[in-house]
Design an enzyme around this catalytic site. Structure first.
Site, PDB file in Angstrom:
ATOM      1  N   ASP A 170      28.633 -15.703  44.788  1.00  0.00           N
ATOM      2  CA  ASP A 170      28.119 -16.352  46.063  1.00  0.00           C
ATOM      3  C   ASP A 170      27.207 -15.578  46.755  1.00  0.00           C
ATOM      4  O   ASP A 170      26.377 -16.067  47.428  1.00  0.00           O
ATOM      5  CB  ASP A 170      29.464 -16.421  47.146  1.00  0.00           C
ATOM      6  CG  ASP A 170      30.392 -17.480  46.300  1.00  0.00           C
ATOM      7  OD1 ASP A 170      29.989 -18.273  45.390  1.00  0.00           O
ATOM      8  OD2 ASP A 170      31.616 -17.455  46.911  1.00  0.00           O
ATOM      9  N   GLY A 171      27.346 -14.227  46.687  1.00  0.00           N
ATOM     10  CA  GLY A 171      26.269 -13.476  47.292  1.00  0.00           C
ATOM     11  C   GLY A 171      24.708 -13.576  46.866  1.00  0.00           C
ATOM     12  O   GLY A 171      23.905 -13.517  47.675  1.00  0.00           O
ATOM     13  N   ASN A 255      26.664 -18.913  55.949  1.00  0.00           N
ATOM     14  CA  ASN A 255      28.080 -18.982  56.151  1.00  0.00           C
ATOM     15  C   ASN A 255      28.287 -18.821  57.669  1.00  0.00           C
ATOM     16  O   ASN A 255      28.843 -19.759  57.933  1.00  0.00           O
ATOM     17  CB  ASN A 255      28.490 -17.572  55.371  1.00  0.00           C
ATOM     18  CG  ASN A 255      29.083 -17.857  53.949  1.00  0.00           C
ATOM     19  OD1 ASN A 255      29.036 -18.978  53.638  1.00  0.00           O
ATOM     20  ND2 ASN A 255      29.554 -16.965  53.044  1.00  0.00           N
ATOM     21  N   ASP A 285      39.827 -10.029  69.100  1.00  0.00           N
ATOM     22  CA  ASP A 285      39.044  -9.136  68.229  1.00  0.00           C
ATOM     23  C   ASP A 285      37.447  -9.724  67.873  1.00  0.00           C
ATOM     24  O   ASP A 285      36.768  -8.820  67.719  1.00  0.00           O
ATOM     25  CB  ASP A 285      39.707  -8.828  66.672  1.00  0.00           C
ATOM     26  CG  ASP A 285      40.756  -7.983  66.736  1.00  0.00           C
ATOM     27  OD1 ASP A 285      40.838  -7.291  67.830  1.00  0.00           O
ATOM     28  OD2 ASP A 285      41.575  -7.969  65.820  1.00  0.00           O
TER      29      ASP A 285
END
Length: 432
Positions: A170-171, A255, A285
């Site tokens: 996917d990168g 993304n 967070d």
């Protein structure tokens, strides 16, 4: 539409057609009347689409949507999104996964076939030519001198590439999205990585699959991207003083964009605005703002739902919120989100775009996020539905569990009487 409403609509249209036939001339044939009836009934049938059909613009006798060309959003059936070439593609960009020995052989086979068989101009990153491992393939020297190269951040590929092929995980698709910050050529991604959620093609018969794409026989998934603009307070001050040299940083992400507390031990305190209206303050967070494509990445790990990439939406997901009632939300794709560090926050925040370009957001800085007009046209191996659900099943093991036993199997387990003991059952089996 359910069966009752469909029957009611059929009766209404039939009654209206009979009434109109009485008032019309007698030369209207029954066949023509039935054809008109079928045409009218089509208005009541739901089309085969992932998105809702375009709404009727009029509401009752008086109401209607105010006409404003800037606010009109066309909803297209994803099944009709198919690739077509108005002229044959000549240049192709091949992106391969780095530091992976299993990709070398497919890469050499692909570029050799594209150059020698398809007579295409092949672009690769300049760092690929410096890889010493490619020299061990006897076929590579014959095509090495014919490869075109580029360097990230120095060479502009806009209007130079007709077609993109990704070899890896996917990168590689995320990297292709980063290379093109405006219009993106069609992307064909082969699964040669670890997860491969966004890479539906297998490399075994790559010649046949690439030929089908080059001939225009392929469906497309238009994966929306987010346009993110970082507004620094220092830039605003400089602009007010007449210095416009420092422009706001702009990024397109496929993304998600992540705002977190960074190395600070304190909770993040982030203000969230939607179309200029303050919605809430995030204490936790951090916050994830993702596309439907990114809903199956970091967002789903933080508890968000999975959204099909053809759905026009933006997901807002808190990261470990200090509130039990703070659930992820989905907002329309046309809105603008503004995210800033709260004035009373004890610390600053950090932002990253698809895991890259990490930078600090100080007090007074803000981040604006909207849906970009430049999607990533991802080529489907089958179609938009099959590819996505196959990825859910194979990569995420969605809804995988043991089957419930059939009633016959349960009867076999209860066939022995309740007075039987394990010892007696064991002795009977031995005697038999």
């Amino acid at each position: 539409m359910n069966e009752v409403n469909l029957q009611l609509a059929r009766a209404m249209v039939a009654e209206e057609s009979i009434r109109s036939s009485r008032n019309s001339s007698p030369d209207v044939s029954p066949t023509r009347a039935h054809r008109q009836l079928d045409e009218r009934l089509r208005l009541f049938r739901r089309t085969r689409s992932l998105n809702a059909p375009s709404p009727v613009q009029h509401f009752g006798p008086c109401g209607r949507i105010m006409k404003n060309s800037a606010m009109v959003m066309t909803i297209q059936d994803p099944a009709s999104q198919r690739l077509t070439w108005y002229k044959p593609p000549l240049t192709v960009l091949v992106i391969k996964k780095v530091r992976d020995a299993t990709v070398y052989s497919p890469f050499v086979k692909l570029v050799q076939w594209l150059i020698q068989e398809k007579r295409m101009v092949v672009f690769v990153e300049a760092a690929v030519m410096d890889d010493p491992h490619l020299e061990q393939f006897s076929e590579f020297p014959s095509v090495k001198d014919r490869l075109m190269t580029f360097r990230l951040g120095k060479d502009d590929l806009t209007d130079k590439i007709d077609f993109i092929v990704c070899l890896g995980g996917d990168g590689t698709l995320l990297y292709a999205s980063q290379l093109f910050q405006q219009s993106v050529p069609p992307v064909m991604a082969f699964h040669l990585g670890s997860l491969g959620f966004l890479t539906p093609f297998l490399f075994d018969n790559f010649q046949e699959q690439v030929n089908n794409v080059l001939e225009g026989h392929a469906a497309l998934t238009l994966r929306s991207r987010l346009r993110c603009i970082v507004m620094k307070q220092s830039d605003s001050v400089a602009e007010s003083e007449g210095n416009k040299q420092n422009k706001p940083s702009s990024f397109l992400v496929l993304n998600e964009v992540v705002i977190d507390r960074g190395p600070s031990p304190y909770l993040s305190n982030i203000d969230l605005f939607l179309d200029g209206k303050h919605i809430t303050s995030v204490q936790g967070d951090g916050l994830i703002v993702s596309t439907p494509t990114g809903s199956t990445a970091y967002a789903v790990a933080a508890g968000a739902s999975m959204i099909h990439p053809s759905v026009p939406a933006i997901m807002v997901t808190p990261i470990c919120p200090h509130s039990l009632s703070f659930r992820p939300i989905v907002v329309p794709a046309g809105v603008e989100l503004k995210i800033s560090v709260s004035p009373e926050s004890r610390n600053t925040s950090w932002v990253s775009f698809d895991g890259r370009c990490r930078q600090e957001l100080l007090h007074g800085d803000s981040l604006r996020v909207t849906t970009s007009i430049y999607p990533v046209p991802s080529i489907c191996a089958q179609d938009q539905i099959s590819d996505w659900f196959d990825s859910l099943a194979e990569c995420l093991h969605w809804n995988v569990r043991k089957r419930q036993k059939h009633m016959d199997e349960l009867e076999d387990l209860t066939r022995s009487s309740s007075n039987d003991t394990l010892d007696s059952i064991g002795r009977e089996s031995i005697s038999k």
